[in-house]
Design a protein around this motif. Sequence first.
Motif, PDB file in Angstrom:
ATOM      1  N   ILE A  60      21.887  15.272   5.680  1.00  0.00           N
ATOM      2  CA  ILE A  60      23.119  15.721   5.282  1.00  0.00           C
ATOM      3  C   ILE A  60      24.236  14.899   5.127  1.00  0.00           C
ATOM      4  O   ILE A  60      24.615  14.267   6.198  1.00  0.00           O
ATOM      5  N   THR A  61      24.847  14.578   3.870  1.00  0.00           N
ATOM      6  CA  THR A  61      25.518  13.457   3.554  1.00  0.00           C
ATOM      7  C   THR A  61      26.911  14.182   3.472  1.00  0.00           C
ATOM      8  O   THR A  61      27.189  15.109   2.675  1.00  0.00           O
ATOM      9  N   SER A  62      28.111  13.658   4.141  1.00  0.00           N
ATOM     10  CA  SER A  62      29.464  14.131   4.106  1.00  0.00           C
ATOM     11  C   SER A  62      30.282  13.041   3.353  1.00  0.00           C
ATOM     12  O   SER A  62      30.246  12.190   3.877  1.00  0.00           O
ATOM     13  N   SER A  63      30.757  13.294   2.336  1.00  0.00           N
ATOM     14  CA  SER A  63      31.633  12.387   1.433  1.00  0.00           C
ATOM     15  C   SER A  63      33.047  12.718   1.130  1.00  0.00           C
ATOM     16  O   SER A  63      33.127  13.889   0.933  1.00  0.00           O
ATOM     17  N   ILE A  64      33.795  11.822   0.927  1.00  0.00           N
ATOM     18  CA  ILE A  64      35.220  11.954   0.436  1.00  0.00           C
ATOM     19  C   ILE A  64      35.675  10.491  -0.452  1.00  0.00           C
ATOM     20  O   ILE A  64      35.284   9.532   0.194  1.00  0.00           O
ATOM     21  N   LEU A  65      36.328  10.739  -1.383  1.00  0.00           N
ATOM     22  CA  LEU A  65      37.187   9.828  -1.978  1.00  0.00           C
ATOM     23  C   LEU A  65      38.176   9.166  -0.928  1.00  0.00           C
ATOM     24  O   LEU A  65      38.887   9.805  -0.461  1.00  0.00           O
ATOM     25  N   LEU A  66      38.239   7.643  -0.853  1.00  0.00           N
ATOM     26  CA  LEU A  66      38.979   7.126   0.030  1.00  0.00           C
ATOM     27  C   LEU A  66      40.584   7.682  -0.436  1.00  0.00           C
ATOM     28  O   LEU A  66      41.453   7.697   0.461  1.00  0.00           O
ATOM     29  N   GLU A  67      40.840   7.639  -1.632  1.00  0.00           N
ATOM     30  CA  GLU A  67      42.285   7.917  -1.980  1.00  0.00           C
ATOM     31  C   GLU A  67      42.702   9.350  -1.699  1.00  0.00           C
ATOM     32  O   GLU A  67      43.740   9.636  -1.684  1.00  0.00           O
ATOM     33  N   GLN A  68      41.751  10.283  -1.246  1.00  0.00           N
ATOM     34  CA  GLN A  68      41.956  11.579  -0.770  1.00  0.00           C
ATOM     35  C   GLN A  68      42.314  11.656   0.670  1.00  0.00           C
ATOM     36  O   GLN A  68      42.675  12.889   1.393  1.00  0.00           O
ATOM     37  N   VAL A  69      41.763  10.639   1.462  1.00  0.00           N
ATOM     38  CA  VAL A  69      42.136  10.573   2.983  1.00  0.00           C
ATOM     39  C   VAL A  69      43.514  10.552   3.225  1.00  0.00           C
ATOM     40  O   VAL A  69      44.320   9.635   2.889  1.00  0.00           O
ATOM     41  N   THR A  70      44.219  11.427   4.197  1.00  0.00           N
ATOM     42  CA  THR A  70      45.406  11.330   4.599  1.00  0.00           C
ATOM     43  C   THR A  70      45.579  11.107   5.967  1.00  0.00           C
ATOM     44  O   THR A  70      44.539  11.294   6.861  1.00  0.00           O
ATOM     45  N   GLY A  71      46.725  10.565   6.372  1.00  0.00           N
ATOM     46  CA  GLY A  71      47.000  10.249   7.585  1.00  0.00           C
ATOM     47  C   GLY A  71      46.680   8.665   8.095  1.00  0.00           C
ATOM     48  O   GLY A  71      46.672   8.563   9.373  1.00  0.00           O
ATOM     49  N   LEU A  72      46.472   7.949   7.190  1.00  0.00           N
ATOM     50  CA  LEU A  72      46.080   6.628   7.435  1.00  0.00           C
ATOM     51  C   LEU A  72      47.675   5.857   7.504  1.00  0.00           C
ATOM     52  O   LEU A  72      48.319   6.161   6.545  1.00  0.00           O
ATOM     53  N   THR A  73      47.392   4.742   8.270  1.00  0.00           N
ATOM     54  CA  THR A  73      48.570   4.002   8.134  1.00  0.00           C
ATOM     55  C   THR A  73      48.541   3.097   6.758  1.00  0.00           C
ATOM     56  O   THR A  73      47.503   2.944   6.348  1.00  0.00           O
ATOM     57  N   PRO A  74      49.841   2.572   6.234  1.00  0.00           N
ATOM     58  CA  PRO A  74      49.418   1.549   4.969  1.00  0.00           C
ATOM     59  C   PRO A  74      48.537   0.479   5.553  1.00  0.00           C
ATOM     60  O   PRO A  74      47.788   0.194   4.345  1.00  0.00           O
ATOM     61  N   GLN A  75      48.638  -0.014   6.567  1.00  0.00           N
ATOM     62  CA  GLN A  75      47.660  -1.113   6.872  1.00  0.00           C
ATOM     63  C   GLN A  75      46.194  -0.683   6.737  1.00  0.00           C
ATOM     64  O   GLN A  75      45.393  -1.383   6.169  1.00  0.00           O
TER      65      GLN A  75
END
Length: 122
Positions: free
Chosen positions: A34-49
Amino acid sequence: MISNGTKLTSGLEIQITEQTHRYFGDYHRVRISITSSILLEQVTGLTPQEQELAARYLPALFSICKTEEKMGVCSADLQKVRQDMLATFTQHAVPYLSAPDFPARMVRSALKTNNRHKPTGR
């Protein structure tokens, strides 16, 4: 129960791959990935770094994979065992994977285990 292509509330998309095979007589190894995937550009809540490091060191389509396996399954029980394995995953893992902050935690964890972005001290 989850199925192939299910999109969770966290934004993760689920892909199910089955690699069941008969290994002796009427005994089968039921194996489900079972593979769970997401585009990095859709990930929210990360700092700019964190976003910069993720873009540099992680694939654009970020994935994690969980493999479940059961040995010694006879032909008559194959379908029930498959359904039980997916039901267990749905009951226990899907609520965790569906949390809104899970993709960001998943990326942070990958960045921590990826030592390439850490200074070496040289």
